[in-house]
Design a protein around this motif. Structure first.
Motif, mmCIF file in Angstrom:
data_model
loop_
_atom_site.group_PDB
_atom_site.id
_atom_site.type_symbol
_atom_site.label_atom_id
_atom_site.label_comp_id
_atom_site.label_asym_id
_atom_site.label_seq_id
_atom_site.Cartn_x
_atom_site.Cartn_y
_atom_site.Cartn_z
ATOM 1 N N LYS A 1 0.848 -1.194 0.000
ATOM 2 C CA LYS A 1 0.000 0.000 0.000
ATOM 3 C C LYS A 1 0.883 1.244 0.000
ATOM 4 C CE LYS A 1 -3.665 -2.326 2.625
ATOM 5 N NZ LYS A 1 -2.902 -3.543 2.986
ATOM 6 N N ILE B 1 -7.675 11.073 3.254
ATOM 7 C CA ILE B 1 -8.487 10.025 2.635
ATOM 8 C C ILE B 1 -7.794 9.601 1.342
ATOM 9 C CG2 ILE B 1 -10.743 9.409 1.709
ATOM 10 C CD1 ILE B 1 -11.909 11.689 3.430
ATOM 11 N N LEU B 2 -7.323 8.368 1.345
ATOM 12 C CA LEU B 2 -6.592 7.834 0.199
ATOM 13 C C LEU B 2 -7.526 7.057 -0.713
ATOM 14 C CD1 LEU B 2 -3.090 6.419 1.248
ATOM 15 C CD2 LEU B 2 -3.621 7.795 -0.755
ATOM 16 N N GLN B 3 -7.604 7.475 -1.965
ATOM 17 C CA GLN B 3 -8.353 6.756 -2.985
ATOM 18 C C GLN B 3 -7.425 6.511 -4.174
ATOM 19 O OE1 GLN B 3 -11.613 9.441 -3.669
ATOM 20 N NE2 GLN B 3 -12.744 8.767 -1.855
ATOM 21 N N LYS B 4 -7.888 5.830 -5.169
ATOM 22 C CA LYS B 4 -7.033 5.521 -6.309
ATOM 23 C C LYS B 4 -6.507 6.792 -6.953
ATOM 24 C CE LYS B 4 -6.652 2.879 -10.573
ATOM 25 N NZ LYS B 4 -7.261 1.951 -11.538
ATOM 26 N N GLU C 1 -9.115 2.025 -0.281
ATOM 27 C CA GLU C 1 -9.345 3.342 0.328
ATOM 28 C C GLU C 1 -8.990 3.288 1.822
ATOM 29 O OE1 GLU C 1 -13.095 6.324 1.217
ATOM 30 O OE2 GLU C 1 -12.914 5.408 -0.786
ATOM 31 N N GLU D 1 -8.738 5.880 5.348
ATOM 32 C CA GLU D 1 -9.011 7.181 5.982
ATOM 33 C C GLU D 1 -8.259 7.222 7.307
ATOM 34 O OE1 GLU D 1 -12.936 9.491 7.702
ATOM 35 O OE2 GLU D 1 -13.116 8.389 5.791
ATOM 36 N N SER E 1 -5.885 2.186 8.710
ATOM 37 C CA SER E 1 -6.188 3.476 9.327
ATOM 38 C C SER E 1 -5.735 3.576 10.784
ATOM 39 C CB SER E 1 -7.696 3.741 9.243
ATOM 40 O OG SER E 1 -8.416 2.712 9.892
#
Length: 366
Positions: free
Chosen positions: A254, A284-287, A314, A316, A343
């Motif tokens: 990741k 907030i991690l998204q693609k 995803e 957070e 998280s």
């Protein structure tokens, strides 16, 4: 005691050692600088009983002797005199007389016998290291030292020397900074010392950004660094530093990669509306996208988006924004990498072109 010296030749060593002089002293002699003159050199020493700085100037002495004079007053006099002016220094009874051009100064003195000195150092291990190497180790880690923590061993910087390696590690319990450099030494064991905060800051101030070698001496209770005409000595913190290897997580899949400057500017913008006391922001991690959210007790909010390279699930998570900015400010690398497990886990920050530096930041609940 009597000698003549050019202003700059006295001003430079005074500026180098003045950091060891505390403004508020219970012992009068600690506000003074010790001047020791033999036939060929003038030695200046300042101490606060925790660190000691000693500078030497090669020169011809008219009358050898030793005396202590108020350190900051002597420094201010030298600063105020014209450039390249000549200074006549002499001692008359319990007064020091300073003459330069049409200026005359009389300073009170204390006998050299009243001046305290640190305990004699019995060297356990000594080696040479380039000034810029030692300075980089400090610059990359010192910001993570604790300040006045009850866990006294955190109020300093760990130096660890092992075969072909020298490491510096600092932590305040919420974050950790690790730096490592290769070193030519013949040590078979691992030696660790904790240099107190003031000693770290003073040493960093003395080091230059060149590859000239300095001698570093490690003893049971002291650490000593010998530069050209300066000798730095500091007491060590007597305590056991946490096992940093257990704190640094392994880099996993990741992995986020971002432009360091773009991420830094996004964090600065988000921090404007963060809680001034806790400085927490939500990530907030998204693609291929990182969202930064901040809010404060006045119900004000900031939402910032920055493009990143990320293909994991995803996540957070909350962090103290200042801790991340400190890491980003410590490097001039183009890219930064972040490894996150989930998280609730700590974040590992690294720079692809600087693998010798690692930074760990613990998450915070928002």
């Amino acid at each position: 005691m009597k000698f003549q010296i050019q202003r700059e030749e006295l001003l430079t060593p005074l500026q180098q050692i003045i950091g060891a002089v505390e403004k508020r002293q219970t012992m009068p002699a600690l506000s003074n600088v010790l001047l020791q003159a033999d036939e060929q050199s003038l030695n200046l020493t300042a101490t606060d009983l925790e660190i000691e700085l000693k500078a030497s100037v090669n020169m011809v002495i008219d009358e050898p002797g030793d005396i202590t004079v108020p350190a900051r007053k002597l420094l201010d006099i030298c600063k105020a005199l014209p450039a390249e002016s000549r200074i006549d220094f002499s001692v008359d009874g319990d007064k020091a007389l300073i003459k330069s051009g049409r200026s005359r100064f009389t300073l009170t003195t204390l006998p050299a016998a009243d001046f305290p000195s640190l305990d004699a150092i019995e060297s356990q291990f000594s080696f040479e290291v380039a000034q810029n190497t030692l300075r980089q180790l400090i610059d990359k880690t010192a910001f993570a030292m604790a300040q006045q923590d009850v866990r006294y061993y955190l109020n300093g910087l760990l130096f660890e020397v092992s075969a072909q390696k020298i490491r510096a590690v600092a932590t305040d319990g919420h974050r950790l900074a690790f730096a490592e450099k290769t070193l030519e030494n013949d040590i078979a064991d691992v030696k660790q010392v904790i240099l107190p905060r003031k000693g770290v800051l003073e040493l960093a101030r003395l080091l230059s950004d060149n590859d000239v070698a300095v001698k570093l001496v490690l003893a049971n209770n002291h650490m000593q660094v010998e530069l050209d005409n300066i000798r730095f000595t500091s007491k060590l913190i007597d305590g056991r530093f946490p096992d940093y290897n257990r704190v640094i997580p392994e880099s996993d899949s990741k992995l986020l990669t971002a432009d360091r400057e773009a991420l830094k500017q996004a964090l600065i913008r988000a921090s404007i509306l963060s809680n001034e006391k806790y400085r927490g922001i939500r990530l907030i991690l998204q693609k291929n996208l990182l969202k930064l959210e901040a809010h404060n007790p006045d119900q004000e909010e900031a939402d910032i988006e920055v493009e990143v390279n990320y293909s994991g699930p995803e996540i957070e998570i909350g962090f103290n924004v200042n801790y991340i900015l400190d890491v980003l400010n410590s490097s001039d690398s183009e890219m930064v990498q972040s490894s996150l497990r989930d998280s609730n886990s700590s974040c590992l920050l690294t720079f692809p072109d600087q693998p010798d530096y690692k930074y760990v930041i613990m998450p915070m609940r928002l």
